[in-house]
Design a protein around this motif. Structure first.
Motif, mmCIF file in Angstrom:
data_model
loop_
_atom_site.group_PDB
_atom_site.id
_atom_site.type_symbol
_atom_site.label_atom_id
_atom_site.label_comp_id
_atom_site.label_asym_id
_atom_site.label_seq_id
_atom_site.Cartn_x
_atom_site.Cartn_y
_atom_site.Cartn_z
ATOM 1 N N CYS A 44 0.834 -1.215 0.000
ATOM 2 C CA CYS A 44 0.000 0.000 0.000
ATOM 3 C C CYS A 44 0.862 1.254 0.000
ATOM 4 O O CYS A 44 0.549 2.232 -0.693
ATOM 5 C CB CYS A 44 -0.932 0.001 1.206
ATOM 6 N N ALA A 45 1.948 1.239 0.757
ATOM 7 C CA ALA A 45 2.838 2.403 0.799
ATOM 8 C C ALA A 45 3.496 2.625 -0.553
ATOM 9 O O ALA A 45 3.574 3.767 -1.037
ATOM 10 C CB ALA A 45 3.895 2.219 1.884
ATOM 11 N N TYR A 46 3.966 1.558 -1.187
ATOM 12 C CA TYR A 46 4.602 1.705 -2.502
ATOM 13 C C TYR A 46 3.586 2.188 -3.539
ATOM 14 O O TYR A 46 3.892 3.066 -4.350
ATOM 15 C CB TYR A 46 5.233 0.383 -2.946
ATOM 16 N N ALA A 47 2.391 1.644 -3.496
ATOM 17 C CA ALA A 47 1.353 2.084 -4.432
ATOM 18 C C ALA A 47 0.982 3.541 -4.179
ATOM 19 O O ALA A 47 0.761 4.305 -5.123
ATOM 20 C CB ALA A 47 0.119 1.184 -4.302
ATOM 21 N N GLY A 48 0.920 3.936 -2.925
ATOM 22 C CA GLY A 48 0.609 5.322 -2.597
ATOM 23 C C GLY A 48 1.677 6.278 -3.076
ATOM 24 O O GLY A 48 1.381 7.336 -3.658
ATOM 25 N N GLY B 165 -3.125 8.407 -3.661
ATOM 26 C CA GLY B 165 -1.845 8.239 -2.982
ATOM 27 C C GLY B 165 -1.950 8.467 -1.487
ATOM 28 O O GLY B 165 -1.443 7.670 -0.679
ATOM 29 N N ALA B 166 -2.617 9.532 -1.088
ATOM 30 C CA ALA B 166 -2.784 9.812 0.341
ATOM 31 C C ALA B 166 -3.632 8.732 1.014
ATOM 32 O O ALA B 166 -3.344 8.326 2.150
ATOM 33 C CB ALA B 166 -3.415 11.185 0.529
ATOM 34 N N SER B 167 -4.648 8.244 0.330
ATOM 35 C CA SER B 167 -5.497 7.185 0.890
ATOM 36 C C SER B 167 -4.713 5.886 1.065
ATOM 37 O O SER B 167 -4.880 5.186 2.070
ATOM 38 C CB SER B 167 -6.703 6.944 -0.001
ATOM 39 N N ALA B 168 -3.870 5.565 0.100
ATOM 40 C CA ALA B 168 -3.069 4.345 0.207
ATOM 41 C C ALA B 168 -2.064 4.444 1.355
ATOM 42 O O ALA B 168 -1.828 3.464 2.064
ATOM 43 C CB ALA B 168 -2.358 4.063 -1.114
ATOM 44 N N LEU B 169 -1.483 5.605 1.551
ATOM 45 C CA LEU B 169 -0.563 5.779 2.677
ATOM 46 C C LEU B 169 -1.304 5.697 4.010
ATOM 47 O O LEU B 169 -0.794 5.119 4.977
ATOM 48 C CB LEU B 169 0.182 7.101 2.555
ATOM 49 N N GLY C 36 9.742 4.291 -0.153
ATOM 50 C CA GLY C 36 10.162 5.523 -0.816
ATOM 51 C C GLY C 36 11.522 5.396 -1.471
ATOM 52 O O GLY C 36 11.723 5.847 -2.606
ATOM 53 N N LEU C 37 12.473 4.780 -0.776
ATOM 54 C CA LEU C 37 13.804 4.598 -1.365
ATOM 55 C C LEU C 37 13.756 3.691 -2.589
ATOM 56 O O LEU C 37 14.426 3.961 -3.596
ATOM 57 C CB LEU C 37 14.769 4.032 -0.325
ATOM 58 N N MET C 38 12.978 2.624 -2.499
ATOM 59 C CA MET C 38 12.862 1.739 -3.664
ATOM 60 C C MET C 38 12.299 2.486 -4.862
ATOM 61 O O MET C 38 12.796 2.347 -5.986
ATOM 62 C CB MET C 38 11.985 0.523 -3.334
ATOM 63 N N LEU C 39 11.264 3.277 -4.639
ATOM 64 C CA LEU C 39 10.653 4.021 -5.740
ATOM 65 C C LEU C 39 11.617 5.058 -6.293
ATOM 66 O O LEU C 39 11.740 5.204 -7.510
ATOM 67 C CB LEU C 39 9.357 4.682 -5.281
ATOM 68 N N GLY D 173 4.010 -0.095 -9.039
ATOM 69 C CA GLY D 173 3.057 0.503 -8.106
ATOM 70 C C GLY D 173 1.643 0.046 -8.371
ATOM 71 O O GLY D 173 0.872 -0.218 -7.440
ATOM 72 N N ALA D 174 1.269 -0.058 -9.642
ATOM 73 C CA ALA D 174 -0.065 -0.548 -9.986
ATOM 74 C C ALA D 174 -0.215 -2.016 -9.585
ATOM 75 O O ALA D 174 -1.276 -2.425 -9.086
ATOM 76 C CB ALA D 174 -0.316 -0.370 -11.477
ATOM 77 N N VAL D 175 0.837 -2.800 -9.778
ATOM 78 C CA VAL D 175 0.792 -4.206 -9.376
ATOM 79 C C VAL D 175 0.657 -4.317 -7.864
ATOM 80 O O VAL D 175 -0.120 -5.133 -7.355
ATOM 81 C CB VAL D 175 2.042 -4.951 -9.895
ATOM 82 N N CYS D 176 1.388 -3.480 -7.129
ATOM 83 C CA CYS D 176 1.273 -3.479 -5.661
ATOM 84 C C CYS D 176 -0.142 -3.124 -5.228
ATOM 85 O O CYS D 176 -0.663 -3.696 -4.268
ATOM 86 C CB CYS D 176 2.267 -2.496 -5.058
ATOM 87 N N ALA D 177 -0.769 -2.187 -5.928
ATOM 88 C CA ALA D 177 -2.137 -1.802 -5.590
ATOM 89 C C ALA D 177 -3.117 -2.947 -5.834
ATOM 90 O O ALA D 177 -4.123 -3.062 -5.131
ATOM 91 C CB ALA D 177 -2.554 -0.570 -6.395
#
Length: 110
Positions: free
Chosen positions: A8-12, A44-48, A76-79, A94-98
């Motif tokens: 969720c964090a990565y997708a956000g 993004g804010a909702s996913a975070l 964040g570092l990965m992205l 990110g879409a796959v993570c979502a």
């Protein structure tokens, strides 16, 4: 649940990244429409926020908040590293993570 919180964090972060003009243009080769900007920032804010809820649901507020900050740092570092070299692949991830996060959550919430 920690894996789902990470997804969720990565997708956000990916949605927030696409909400920026520079990254949107790098992926789609066109200007970012204002309605997409607002939608991407809300998603993004909702996913975070969902990531924070998942972390605190398992560990409580004291340790869950600390775990969440670690998850945010790692995602964040990965992205950042990935978007520097392969922006399309980073945002597709990110879409796959979502899409994967709810599949992980369904068995744990029942």
């Amino acid at each position: 649940m920690s894996i789902a919180a990470f997804f969720c964090a990565y997708a956000g972060f990916s949605a927030l990244c696409l909400g920026m003009d520079r990254h949107y243009e790098a992926v789609f080769d066109r200007a970012l429409p204002s309605r997409h900007r607002v939608m991407l920032r809300l998603v993004g804010a909702s996913a975070l926020a969902l990531s924070l809820w998942l972390s605190t649901r398992v560990w409580g507020w004291s340790y869950g908040a600390v775990e969440w900050i670690g998850i945010l740092s790692f995602a964040g570092l990965m992205l950042i590293w990935w978007v520097s070299y392969r922006p399309v692949a980073a945002l597709v991830a990110g879409a796959v993570c979502a899409m994967v996060a709810p599949l992980i959550l369904i068995p744990t919430l029942t």
